[in-house]
Design a protein around this motif. Structure first.
Motif, PDB file in Angstrom:
ATOM      1  N   GLY A 180       0.772  -1.225   0.000  1.00  0.00           N
ATOM      2  CA  GLY A 180       0.000   0.000   0.000  1.00  0.00           C
ATOM      3  C   GLY A 180       0.806   1.279   0.000  1.00  0.00           C
ATOM      4  N   GLN A 181       0.119   2.369  -0.227  1.00  0.00           N
ATOM      5  CA  GLN A 181       0.704   3.693  -0.105  1.00  0.00           C
ATOM      6  C   GLN A 181       0.761   4.086   1.367  1.00  0.00           C
ATOM      7  N   GLU A 182       1.477   5.158   1.658  1.00  0.00           N
ATOM      8  CA  GLU A 182       1.575   5.603   3.040  1.00  0.00           C
ATOM      9  C   GLU A 182       0.246   6.137   3.557  1.00  0.00           C
ATOM     10  N   THR A 183      -0.590   6.649   2.665  1.00  0.00           N
ATOM     11  CA  THR A 183      -1.917   7.108   3.071  1.00  0.00           C
ATOM     12  C   THR A 183      -2.887   5.946   2.921  1.00  0.00           C
ATOM     13  N   PRO A 184      -3.486   5.486   4.010  1.00  0.00           N
ATOM     14  CA  PRO A 184      -4.345   4.302   3.925  1.00  0.00           C
ATOM     15  C   PRO A 184      -5.726   4.628   3.383  1.00  0.00           C
ATOM     16  N   ASP A 185      -6.449   3.596   2.997  1.00  0.00           N
ATOM     17  CA  ASP A 185      -7.856   3.745   2.656  1.00  0.00           C
ATOM     18  C   ASP A 185      -8.587   4.257   3.890  1.00  0.00           C
ATOM     19  N   ALA A 186      -9.302   5.357   3.743  1.00  0.00           N
ATOM     20  CA  ALA A 186      -9.908   6.027   4.904  1.00  0.00           C
ATOM     21  C   ALA A 186     -10.894   5.126   5.645  1.00  0.00           C
ATOM     22  N   GLU A 187     -11.732   4.415   4.907  1.00  0.00           N
ATOM     23  CA  GLU A 187     -12.720   3.545   5.554  1.00  0.00           C
ATOM     24  C   GLU A 187     -12.038   2.419   6.309  1.00  0.00           C
ATOM     25  N   ALA A 188     -11.026   1.831   5.686  1.00  0.00           N
ATOM     26  CA  ALA A 188     -10.325   0.719   6.315  1.00  0.00           C
ATOM     27  C   ALA A 188      -9.633   1.165   7.598  1.00  0.00           C
ATOM     28  N   TYR A 189      -8.946   2.295   7.547  1.00  0.00           N
ATOM     29  CA  TYR A 189      -8.217   2.779   8.721  1.00  0.00           C
ATOM     30  C   TYR A 189      -9.183   3.122   9.851  1.00  0.00           C
ATOM     31  N   ALA A 190     -10.283   3.768   9.521  1.00  0.00           N
ATOM     32  CA  ALA A 190     -11.267   4.123  10.542  1.00  0.00           C
ATOM     33  C   ALA A 190     -11.863   2.878  11.190  1.00  0.00           C
ATOM     34  N   ALA A 191     -12.125   1.854  10.395  1.00  0.00           N
ATOM     35  CA  ALA A 191     -12.697   0.616  10.934  1.00  0.00           C
ATOM     36  C   ALA A 191     -11.701  -0.098  11.841  1.00  0.00           C
ATOM     37  N   CYS A 192     -10.431  -0.097  11.465  1.00  0.00           N
ATOM     38  CA  CYS A 192      -9.400  -0.728  12.297  1.00  0.00           C
ATOM     39  C   CYS A 192      -9.269  -0.004  13.638  1.00  0.00           C
ATOM     40  N   LYS A 193      -9.276   1.312  13.604  1.00  0.00           N
ATOM     41  CA  LYS A 193      -9.174   2.072  14.849  1.00  0.00           C
ATOM     42  C   LYS A 193     -10.379   1.821  15.753  1.00  0.00           C
ATOM     43  N   ALA A 194     -11.549   1.795  15.167  1.00  0.00           N
ATOM     44  CA  ALA A 194     -12.769   1.608  15.959  1.00  0.00           C
ATOM     45  C   ALA A 194     -12.829   0.228  16.595  1.00  0.00           C
ATOM     46  N   ALA A 195     -12.221  -0.764  15.946  1.00  0.00           N
ATOM     47  CA  ALA A 195     -12.312  -2.149  16.425  1.00  0.00           C
ATOM     48  C   ALA A 195     -11.053  -2.621  17.138  1.00  0.00           C
ATOM     49  N   ALA A 196     -10.112  -1.731  17.430  1.00  0.00           N
ATOM     50  CA  ALA A 196      -8.817  -2.144  17.981  1.00  0.00           C
ATOM     51  C   ALA A 196      -8.958  -2.991  19.248  1.00  0.00           C
ATOM     52  N   ASN A 197      -9.889  -2.645  20.109  1.00  0.00           N
ATOM     53  CA  ASN A 197     -10.054  -3.397  21.356  1.00  0.00           C
ATOM     54  C   ASN A 197     -10.461  -4.846  21.123  1.00  0.00           C
ATOM     55  N   SER A 198     -11.013  -5.135  19.958  1.00  0.00           N
ATOM     56  CA  SER A 198     -11.420  -6.516  19.676  1.00  0.00           C
ATOM     57  C   SER A 198     -10.229  -7.454  19.545  1.00  0.00           C
ATOM     58  N   LEU A 199      -9.029  -6.904  19.385  1.00  0.00           N
ATOM     59  CA  LEU A 199      -7.843  -7.756  19.351  1.00  0.00           C
ATOM     60  C   LEU A 199      -7.677  -8.529  20.662  1.00  0.00           C
ATOM     61  N   MET A 200      -8.228  -7.990  21.734  1.00  0.00           N
ATOM     62  CA  MET A 200      -8.123  -8.651  23.030  1.00  0.00           C
ATOM     63  C   MET A 200      -8.804 -10.021  23.022  1.00  0.00           C
ATOM     64  N   ALA A 201      -9.729 -10.235  22.086  1.00  0.00           N
ATOM     65  CA  ALA A 201     -10.450 -11.509  22.037  1.00  0.00           C
ATOM     66  C   ALA A 201      -9.655 -12.597  21.329  1.00  0.00           C
ATOM     67  N   LEU A 202      -8.568 -12.230  20.677  1.00  0.00           N
ATOM     68  CA  LEU A 202      -7.768 -13.202  19.930  1.00  0.00           C
ATOM     69  C   LEU A 202      -6.738 -13.871  20.819  1.00  0.00           C
ATOM     70  N   SER A 203      -6.324 -15.059  20.424  1.00  0.00           N
ATOM     71  CA  SER A 203      -5.230 -15.704  21.135  1.00  0.00           C
ATOM     72  C   SER A 203      -3.958 -14.900  20.912  1.00  0.00           C
ATOM     73  N   ARG A 204      -3.129 -14.858  21.933  1.00  0.00           N
ATOM     74  CA  ARG A 204      -1.885 -14.087  21.822  1.00  0.00           C
ATOM     75  C   ARG A 204      -0.950 -14.709  20.784  1.00  0.00           C
ATOM     76  N   GLU A 205      -1.058 -16.016  20.589  1.00  0.00           N
ATOM     77  CA  GLU A 205      -0.209 -16.657  19.583  1.00  0.00           C
ATOM     78  C   GLU A 205      -0.540 -16.140  18.180  1.00  0.00           C
ATOM     79  N   ARG A 206      -1.826 -15.948  17.892  1.00  0.00           N
ATOM     80  CA  ARG A 206      -2.211 -15.431  16.570  1.00  0.00           C
ATOM     81  C   ARG A 206      -1.735 -13.988  16.405  1.00  0.00           C
TER      82      ARG A 206
END
Length: 403
Positions: A180-206
């Protein structure tokens, strides 16, 4: 960019023609899919080869057996069979669609609809299929144009794709770093930021596996900077901040200047504060192996300053010394050349040799041998003749002390 698959060398791998013939016979349909198609369009080397098929997993197994090709049901519950060919393994997966997802795993059903299969994938650039004979590309969601624009974009609604599998947050930034370019897709970046806490539900190995893959990319800095600025890593690795990204940028420059291959664990060490306890805690949280955690700690633990590179390597290993020198901006990179193809030697003398020189058996032997070793290391590992002189002097010293 062409909408036809280039005639790349991997398309002529030994055994691939027979495999495709078995899959395509008698109304079977198979297409190359994913990374092999994407990377070929970009002119990149292809290592892993995936095929999608309308055949059921059992039909795939039966056809492989009939063709004399070994089939391994590596993920048969999810539709994947691995064919072992002379040219290497090939993963074959039945077309699927998701029935339900919970952010960590999906319940799937088989389908014969190529678009349905494409719709369950993560990014448009990964949902590309190629006919094995004509090379014609099937592109349902604009992946070819996204490749041309160096745009990493989720298929459909970004938030929905992330809700299906939270790991896609980290995968997004890995693919952004690679393609990708240094400027991300706006929708994708916003969705990743909004859902960041959901990473806590994943196994640490993944999480660790995906993070280390990201760190192995040649140029991960712009993606990591976006991750830190967007709070993506904070739920699982709050120790990583902007200063860590700058340390990593410096490390990558030093790796390049020294022609040293990137190492994901070394790069993770750069992201973390220079504190061995913190490194150990982060490694434990990620459930890294004991060996990997030891490497992190060794890279960041306090050591006596100004040790010659080979002395440092003798104490903590060549790998550890290489990490320490690259991470320490004050350490001259020229010292790395002295470690190239160097194996730390063993002290060419033992306690028996000190006893033979007249030292009384007992605790003094171990102490004297330790002194011999320290002098030998300090002098830069001299040969056996010099070690014999050091041993004579040390034994005399201990004997005088006992008189």
């Amino acid at each position: 960019m062409t909408a036809s698959l280039p005639d790349a060398p991997w398309r002529h791998r030994q055994g691939l023609h027979g495999l495709l013939a078995a899959l395509e016979a008698d109304r079977g349909h198979a297409r190359f899919v994913g990374g092999a198609v994407r990377d070929s369009l970009l002119g990149l080397a292809v290592n892993d080869l995936d095929i999608a098929t309308t055949l059921s997993p059992q039909e795939v197994m039966d056809r492989l057996k009939a063709a004399g090709i070994k089939g391994v049901p590596t993920g048969i519950d999810h539709g994947t069979v691995t064919a072992v060919t002379a040219g290497g393994p090939v993963e074959i997966t039945t077309l699927r669609h998701d029935v339900s997802t919970d952010g960590r795993r999906a319940t799937i059903a088989y389908t014969d609809d190529w678009r349905e299969d494409a719709a369950r994938r993560d990014f448009t650039i990964n949902a590309l299929y190629a006919d094995p004979l004509t090379g014609e590309i099937s592109d349902f969601f604009g992946g070819v144009s996204d490749l041309e624009a160096r745009r990493v974009r989720f298929i459909g609604d970004a938030s929905a794709r992330i809700a299906e599998d939270h790991l896609r947050i980290l995968r997004y930034f890995r693919f952004l770093a690679r393609f990708g370019q240094e400027t991300p897709d706006a929708e994708a970046y916003a969705a990743c930021k909004a859902a960041a806490n959901s990473l806590m539900a994943l196994s640490r190995e993944r999480i660790a596996d995906e993070l280390l893959k990201l760190l192995a990319v040649d140029a991960p800095i712009h993606a990591l900077r976006l991750m830190v600025e967007g709070g993506i890593l904070h739920p699982v690795l709050p120790e990583i901040d902007v200063a860590g990204v700058e340390r990593l940028a410096t490390l990558i420059e030093r790796e390049a200047a020294s022609a040293i291959d990137p190492a994901s664990l070394r790069r993770l060490a750069a992201l973390l504060p220079a504190n061995a306890s913190t490194a150990n805690a982060a490694g434990a949280r990620l459930k890294l192996s004991n060996k990997a955690r030891k490497r992190l700690v060794t890279a960041l633990e306090a050591m006596p300053g100004d040790l010659p590179p080979r002395t440092l390597a003798w104490r903590i290993g060549v790998e550890g010394a290489t990490d320490r020198i690259l991470l320490d901006c004050s350490a001259p990179l020229s010292g790395l050349s002295t470690l190239d193809a160097w194996t730390p030697p063993r002290l060419p003398i033992g306690g028996g040799a000190l006893i033979a020189r007249g030292l009384t058996p007992g605790p003094d032997v171990a102490k004297a041998l330790g002194e011999v070793q320290e002098i030998w290391v300090a002098e830069g590992f001299p040969d056996a003749a010099r070690v014999a002189e050091i041993a004579d002097q040390t034994v005399s010293k201990f004997q005088r002390a006992r008189q």
